[in-house]
Scaffold this active site. Structure first.
Site, PDB file in Angstrom:
ATOM      1  N   LYS A  48       0.935  -1.236  -0.064  1.00 26.21           N
ATOM      2  CA  LYS A  48       0.086   0.038  -0.088  1.00 26.21           C
ATOM      3  C   LYS A  48       0.912   1.414  -0.166  1.00 26.21           C
ATOM      4  CE  LYS A  48      -0.900  -0.176   4.967  1.00 26.21           C
ATOM      5  NZ  LYS A  48       0.021   0.888   5.355  1.00 26.21           N
ATOM      6  N   THR A  49       2.054   1.372   0.768  1.00 24.99           N
ATOM      7  CA  THR A  49       2.926   2.570   0.706  1.00 24.99           C
ATOM      8  C   THR A  49       3.372   2.555  -0.747  1.00 24.99           C
ATOM      9  OG1 THR A  49       3.496   1.945   2.815  1.00 24.99           O
ATOM     10  CG2 THR A  49       4.939   3.555   1.689  1.00 24.99           C
ATOM     11  N   ASP A  55      -3.656   7.155   4.833  1.00 25.41           N
ATOM     12  CA  ASP A  55      -3.243   5.865   5.465  1.00 25.41           C
ATOM     13  C   ASP A  55      -3.755   5.183   6.496  1.00 25.41           C
ATOM     14  OD1 ASP A  55      -2.054   3.240   4.766  1.00 25.41           O
ATOM     15  OD2 ASP A  55      -0.006   4.180   5.462  1.00 25.41           O
ATOM     16  N   GLU A  56      -3.960   3.878   6.799  1.00 26.58           N
ATOM     17  CA  GLU A  56      -4.395   3.364   7.898  1.00 26.58           C
ATOM     18  C   GLU A  56      -5.768   3.816   8.287  1.00 26.58           C
ATOM     19  OE1 GLU A  56      -3.026   0.573   8.755  1.00 26.58           O
ATOM     20  OE2 GLU A  56      -0.878   0.746   8.558  1.00 26.58           O
ATOM     21  N   GLN A  83      -7.238  -5.478   9.915  1.00 27.69           N
ATOM     22  CA  GLN A  83      -6.307  -4.882  10.863  1.00 27.69           C
ATOM     23  C   GLN A  83      -7.015  -3.724  11.679  1.00 27.69           C
ATOM     24  OE1 GLN A  83      -2.283  -5.209   9.280  1.00 27.69           O
ATOM     25  NE2 GLN A  83      -3.411  -5.039   7.371  1.00 27.69           N
ATOM     26  N   ARG A 134       2.483 -10.563  10.565  1.00 27.79           N
ATOM     27  CA  ARG A 134       3.812  -9.869  10.652  1.00 27.79           C
ATOM     28  C   ARG A 134       4.821 -10.948  10.034  1.00 27.79           C
ATOM     29  NH1 ARG A 134       2.131  -5.851   9.687  1.00 27.79           N
ATOM     30  NH2 ARG A 134       0.108  -6.795   9.459  1.00 27.79           N
TER      31      ARG A 134
END
Length: 745
Positions: free
Chosen positions: A32-33, A219-220, A250, A607
């Protein structure tokens, strides 16, 4: 090849869609970044958008720094005019320019959690609040929750009408806001609330920033709360070019006020929104992703998506169940040591994740014994240490003398003979005249009864005034060094003992390094370093920002702290019902609570890049008591063919049940022997003055906290019975009958 051709089809679609509202559902590790940075580049290079018109908001300084670096590398010249920062930093930049419209000075102080607690203690004392009934922590939590919903003290009081307890909180809330404004201070919630107030009450300010930020990216987005939603939706309401990126799977910060409905209902708020799913994962193996998908699929409140990867099958997930938590920690540390000794990994490749901070102790002890370097994320924050807070209080006083907490903290630090009586008289004088504490210090000669403390208070005031004059003439580092030297702070530290002083002096040296780094980074950006800017940067730092990826150490952290990170080898410890998911979740009967815990499990699993190990213990010491727990229900949601253990959960549960039945039958049979039916032994089992517990082995009982369960053993313990109960939801518990107060069903 164009840089955009390196993206997959869905990523390209997200980059090319630039006009109107856009929701990018980005699964864990889906790049996504990369999408956001390429989207910024596309806006500038292909669409001709001025970098000045772009705003990108993240949640952590670490994420903002990473995005800023990537944008600079891709865009090059002109990228410095793009705002890439956290929510709080973005709001601070706006408030530094315009908060005077709301009755504050632009050199306001930002209060951290410790500052808030100190202020709340003073308020409770002033209002004569019984802190045994109204705990300071709960009062601050109630105020924070109100601010997250944009509820003012006045509205809070109206809503609390007829509720004595809520009315009391309203009184505290009103005084808290009054004191904050008097101190020219904002807490973290205020940074957002005041920014929204500013935009909604000052049309010219709103118009300026709407014209400035025609393209907004967040973002997020699943972690946003109501006030953050208000902020971005208000800014974007004119041009509606709002792109939000997030993953509802998430969303794990409900306890901080995050509202998952912001992402789930995005298309309802923005009816013409485009939705694009990023499901290809670039981080993990397919085995790890299959496990994550299997777990999260049990949640109902989610948008359907399935992670997949081209990374290959990878190793099976390791599962281990141990007798105790000590055995679990010993195994994990041994595995890390073995991996490093074999050359399979470095220390920094390994992360140990757990549900609660308390679980770190065993791992720390074992790592120390094994001489393995580690970093505990979420321990004592560097900026929360006494010596650092003292020196920052000096800098805050120099920058904003209206900050009463900062001035009172340092008025006798280092000790200069100003006693509590003198401080209280200064405080009373300030309250009577409606002035700040520092203004009262400057007028100390007018305070009745100040007596011998006058000369010392005047000396302190002269010292601060000297520093305030220096602040305009010297660099930040020079000013900090002058404060340390002229106050004699280090000399006093040395009187506490050589070893203690050495550690604290090292921390002070690190603060100097931070000041030097701040000034250097400002010069690189072409900005003038300021005292206020330094204090702002320090105030907004987070635990996770201290994680140095270049250092070789094992990382210990809670699952909440781990979001956004990745490690080649992950150990997910304490996978037991009652611990993860937590006991409160299991007993709450709330599907939403359990779904958030499952999302936390999903975050933990994703993770891992190459190897994932899941561990649990049959018994664990919790709050000084041995607790018996079943393995986590989340473990049982993972298909058996993904695990390297041969254990079958159904078989294990059956054996566990058979074992319970056997022990129950043995105990029940023992109670029917002649020894137990004779008068004398029966008398021995009685609690002094009592007639027995009122239930027998095999009876069903109810506990006020743990719910219903089966009594499996009763053992005479001197003055009381030790009762073992297999609770339906809380697992096996041992307790004394007099305290347990079990009721037979």
């Amino acid at each position: 090849m164009s840089i955009y051709e390196t993206l997959n089809e869905q990523q390209q679609e997200a980059v090319y869609h630039t006009e109107g509202p856009l929701l990018i559902l980005a699964g864990a590790g889906s790049g996504k970044t990369r999408v956001l940075t390429h989207r910024i580049a596309y806006l500038i290079e292909e669409k001709g958008i001025n970098p000045w018109n772009i705003l990108a908001i993240t949640f952590t300084n670490k994420a903002a720094g990473e995005m800023r670096e990537r944008v600079d590398n891709i865009v090059g010249f002109g990228s410095e005019s793009i705002w890439v920062s956290t929510f709080h930093s973005t709001c601070v930049r706006i408030l530094r320019r315009h908060i005077d419209r709301l009755g504050y000075d632009t050199n306001f102080t930002i209060y951290d959690t410790d500052d808030q607690k100190t202020l709340m203690r003073d308020i409770c004392k002033y209002l004569q609040i019984d802190t045994k009934i109204y705990r300071e922590r709960n009062l601050l939590a109630a105020i924070s929750a109100a601010k997250n919903e944009m509820i003012s003290p006045k509205e809070f009081r109206l809503r609390a009408e007829g509720d004595f307890s809520r009315q009391k909180i309203a009184t505290v809330y009103e005084e808290y806001e009054k004191q904050m404004q008097a101190n020219n201070a904002l807490d973290f919630d205020d940074l957002l609330v005041k920014a929204v107030q500013l935009l909604k009450t000052q049309p010219d300010v709103l118009d300026y920033y709407q014209e400035r930020f025609r393209y907004i990216m967040v973002d997020e987005y699943q972690d946003t709360n109501n006030v953050q939603f208000q902020f971005v939706s208000t800014l974007a309401s004119k041009y509606r070019n709002l792109c939000v990126v997030g993953d509802d799977d998430q969303s794990i910060y409900k306890f901080r006020g995050a509202d998952i409905r912001n992402i789930l209902n995005f298309e309802n708020v923005f009816e013409d929104a485009r939705v694009i799913k990023l499901e290809q994962n670039y981080r993990s193996t397919s085995t790890i992703l299959d496990a994550a998908n299997a777990v999260i699929r049990n949640n109902r409140g989610r948008k359907d998506k399935t992670l997949w990867t081209d990374n290959g099958q990878g190793e099976k997930i390791e599962f281990r169940q141990f007798d105790t938590g000590y055995d679990e920690a010993e195994y994990i540390v041994g595995e890390i040591r073995g991996g490093v000794d074999r050359g399979d990994c470095t220390y920094s490749d390994n992360a140990v994740l757990y549900r609660t901070n308390a679980q770190s102790r065993l791992f720390e002890e074992k790592l120390v014994s094994a001489n393995i370097p580690y970093k505990l994320v979420g321990g004592v924050n560097f900026y929360a240490r006494k010596e650092i807070k003292d020196l920052l209080a000096y800098l805050k006083t120099i920058d904003n003398a209206r900050d009463d907490l900062a001035v009172r903290r340092i008025i006798n630090v280092p000790k200069r003979g100003i006693g509590l009586t003198s401080v209280n008289r200064v405080q009373e004088y300030a309250l009577q005249r409606g002035i700040s504490f520092y203004e009262a210090v400057l007028a100390a000669d007018l305070i009745p009864g100040i007596g011998r403390g006058l000369a010392k208070i005047e000396s302190f005031a002269a010292l601060i005034e000297h520093f305030r004059q220096e602040a305009d003439q010297k660099s930040l580092l020079e000013l900090l060094e002058d404060v340390i030297e002229m106050t004699g702070y280090i000399e006093e530290l040395k009187t506490e003992g050589e070893i203690e002083a050495e550690a604290r002096i090292e921390n002070i040296d690190e603060l100097k390094n931070k000041a030097a780094d701040y000034e250097e980074s400002c010069r690189e950006r072409g900005e003038a370093p300021t005292l206020g800017g330094f204090l702002e940067e320090v105030a907004l730092v987070a635990d996770i920002d201290s994680l140095d990826e270049d250092s070789d150490y094992v990382v210990l952290m809670t699952l909440h702290s781990a979001k956004g990170l990745e490690f080649p080898r992950v150990y997910l410890a304490g996978m037991e019902d009652g611990l993860f998911p937590s006991y409160m979740t299991i007993t709450s009967d709330s599907p939403e609570e359990l779904e958030e815990e499952r999302r936390l499990c999903y975050v933990g699993i994703t993770r891992a890049m190459k190897q994932l190990t899941l561990t649990c213990a049959r018994r664990r010491m919790v709050r000084g008591e041995t607790q018996y727990n079943k393995m986590s229900r989340f473990l049982k949601e993972i298909p058996m063919d993904l695990l390297s253990t041969g254990m079958k959960f159904d078989k294990e549960e059956k054996e566990e049940e058979t074992s319970r039945q056997s022990s129950w039958q043995q105990a029940r049979q023992a109670f029917h022997t002649k020894a137990f039916s004779s008068p004398r032994p029966v008398q021995q089992f009685k609690v002094a003055g009592g007639t027995g517990p009122g239930y027998d082995v095999g009876d069903r009982v109810r506990h006020v906290k743990f719910g219903e369960g089966l009594v499996t053993a009763i053992v005479e313990g001197g003055r009381d019975y030790e009762v073992t109960v297999e609770f339906d939801k809380a697992g096996t518990k041992k307790m004394f009958a007099a305290f347990a107060k079990l009721q037979k069903i």
